[in-house]
Design a protein around this motif. Structure first.
Motif, short mmCIF file in Angstrom:
data_model
loop_
_atom_site.label_atom_id
_atom_site.label_comp_id
_atom_site.label_asym_id
_atom_site.label_seq_id
_atom_site.Cartn_x
_atom_site.Cartn_y
_atom_site.Cartn_z
N ARG A 65 0.82 -1.20 0.00
CA ARG A 65 0.00 0.00 0.00
C ARG A 65 0.86 1.26 0.00
N VAL A 66 1.92 1.27 0.79
CA VAL A 66 2.80 2.45 0.85
C VAL A 66 3.51 2.65 -0.48
N VAL A 67 4.00 1.57 -1.09
CA VAL A 67 4.67 1.67 -2.39
C VAL A 67 3.68 2.16 -3.45
N PHE A 68 2.47 1.63 -3.43
CA PHE A 68 1.46 2.02 -4.40
C PHE A 68 1.09 3.50 -4.24
N GLN A 69 0.89 3.94 -3.01
CA GLN A 69 0.56 5.35 -2.78
C GLN A 69 1.71 6.26 -3.18
N SER A 70 2.94 5.83 -2.90
CA SER A 70 4.10 6.64 -3.30
C SER A 70 4.17 6.77 -4.81
N ALA A 71 3.91 5.69 -5.52
CA ALA A 71 3.92 5.73 -6.98
C ALA A 71 2.82 6.65 -7.51
N LEU A 72 1.63 6.58 -6.90
CA LEU A 72 0.54 7.46 -7.33
C LEU A 72 0.88 8.93 -7.10
N PHE A 73 1.45 9.24 -5.95
CA PHE A 73 1.83 10.62 -5.68
C PHE A 73 2.92 11.10 -6.63
N ALA A 74 3.86 10.24 -6.95
CA ALA A 74 4.93 10.61 -7.88
C ALA A 74 4.35 10.88 -9.27
N MET A 75 3.44 10.02 -9.72
CA MET A 75 2.82 10.22 -11.03
C MET A 75 1.98 11.50 -11.04
N ALA A 76 1.28 11.77 -9.94
CA ALA A 76 0.49 13.00 -9.86
C ALA A 76 1.40 14.23 -9.93
N GLY A 77 2.56 14.15 -9.27
CA GLY A 77 3.52 15.25 -9.32
C GLY A 77 4.05 15.47 -10.72
N PHE A 78 4.38 14.36 -11.41
CA PHE A 78 4.86 14.48 -12.79
C PHE A 78 3.78 15.06 -13.69
N ALA A 79 2.55 14.60 -13.52
CA ALA A 79 1.44 15.10 -14.35
C ALA A 79 1.22 16.58 -14.09
N LEU A 80 1.25 16.98 -12.85
CA LEU A 80 1.06 18.39 -12.51
C LEU A 80 2.17 19.26 -13.08
N SER A 81 3.40 18.79 -12.97
CA SER A 81 4.51 19.59 -13.52
C SER A 81 4.44 19.62 -15.05
N PHE A 82 3.99 18.54 -15.69
CA PHE A 82 3.82 18.52 -17.16
C PHE A 82 2.76 19.54 -17.58
N ILE A 83 1.64 19.56 -16.85
CA ILE A 83 0.56 20.48 -17.19
C ILE A 83 1.02 21.92 -17.00
N ILE A 84 1.73 22.18 -15.93
CA ILE A 84 2.20 23.55 -15.66
C ILE A 84 3.21 23.97 -16.74
N ASN A 85 4.14 23.10 -17.11
CA ASN A 85 5.15 23.44 -18.13
C ASN A 85 4.53 23.59 -19.51
N THR A 86 3.49 22.81 -19.78
CA THR A 86 2.89 22.86 -21.12
C THR A 86 2.02 24.09 -21.31
N PHE A 87 1.22 24.43 -20.33
CA PHE A 87 0.25 25.52 -20.50
C PHE A 87 0.71 26.87 -19.96
N VAL A 88 1.84 26.92 -19.31
CA VAL A 88 2.28 28.21 -18.78
C VAL A 88 3.43 28.77 -19.55
#
Length: 88
Positions: A65-88
């Motif tokens: 569960r901890v590994v899965f949650q860590s992976a989800l948070f990492a992917m969410a961080g990457f997605a957020l930074s991709f969206i910010i870099n792409t649209f800003v």
């Protein structure tokens, strides 16, 4: 609390243990006439035996569960930074 029972007890207040401040020993009826100093010595010997509390066991489920949650948070961080870099 014991009510209506005639028992001889021995109380040790110097436990030298960080977890317990007082230990109460109930003396077996066949040893109630034993030398008080000997009983006190035995009680203090038992009271000074210190052990570390057992470590909490971490199950496979919790690790996954901890590994899965860590992976989800990492992917969410990457997605957020991709969206910010792409649209800003």
């Amino acid at each position: 609390m014991i009510k209506g029972v005639n028992k001889q007890i021995l109380e040790v207040t110097n436990t030298e243990n960080p977890y317990f401040e007082k230990i109460i020993f109930f003396i077996k009826p066949e040893y109630k006439n034993e030398d008080r100093k000997k009983l006190q010595k035995e009680a203090e010997a038992l009271a000074t035996i210190t052990q570390k509390p057992p470590k909490a066991k971490i199950g496979k489920r919790k690790i996954v569960r901890v590994v899965f949650q860590s992976a989800l948070f990492a992917m969410a961080g990457f997605a957020l930074s991709f969206i910010i870099n792409t649209f800003v």
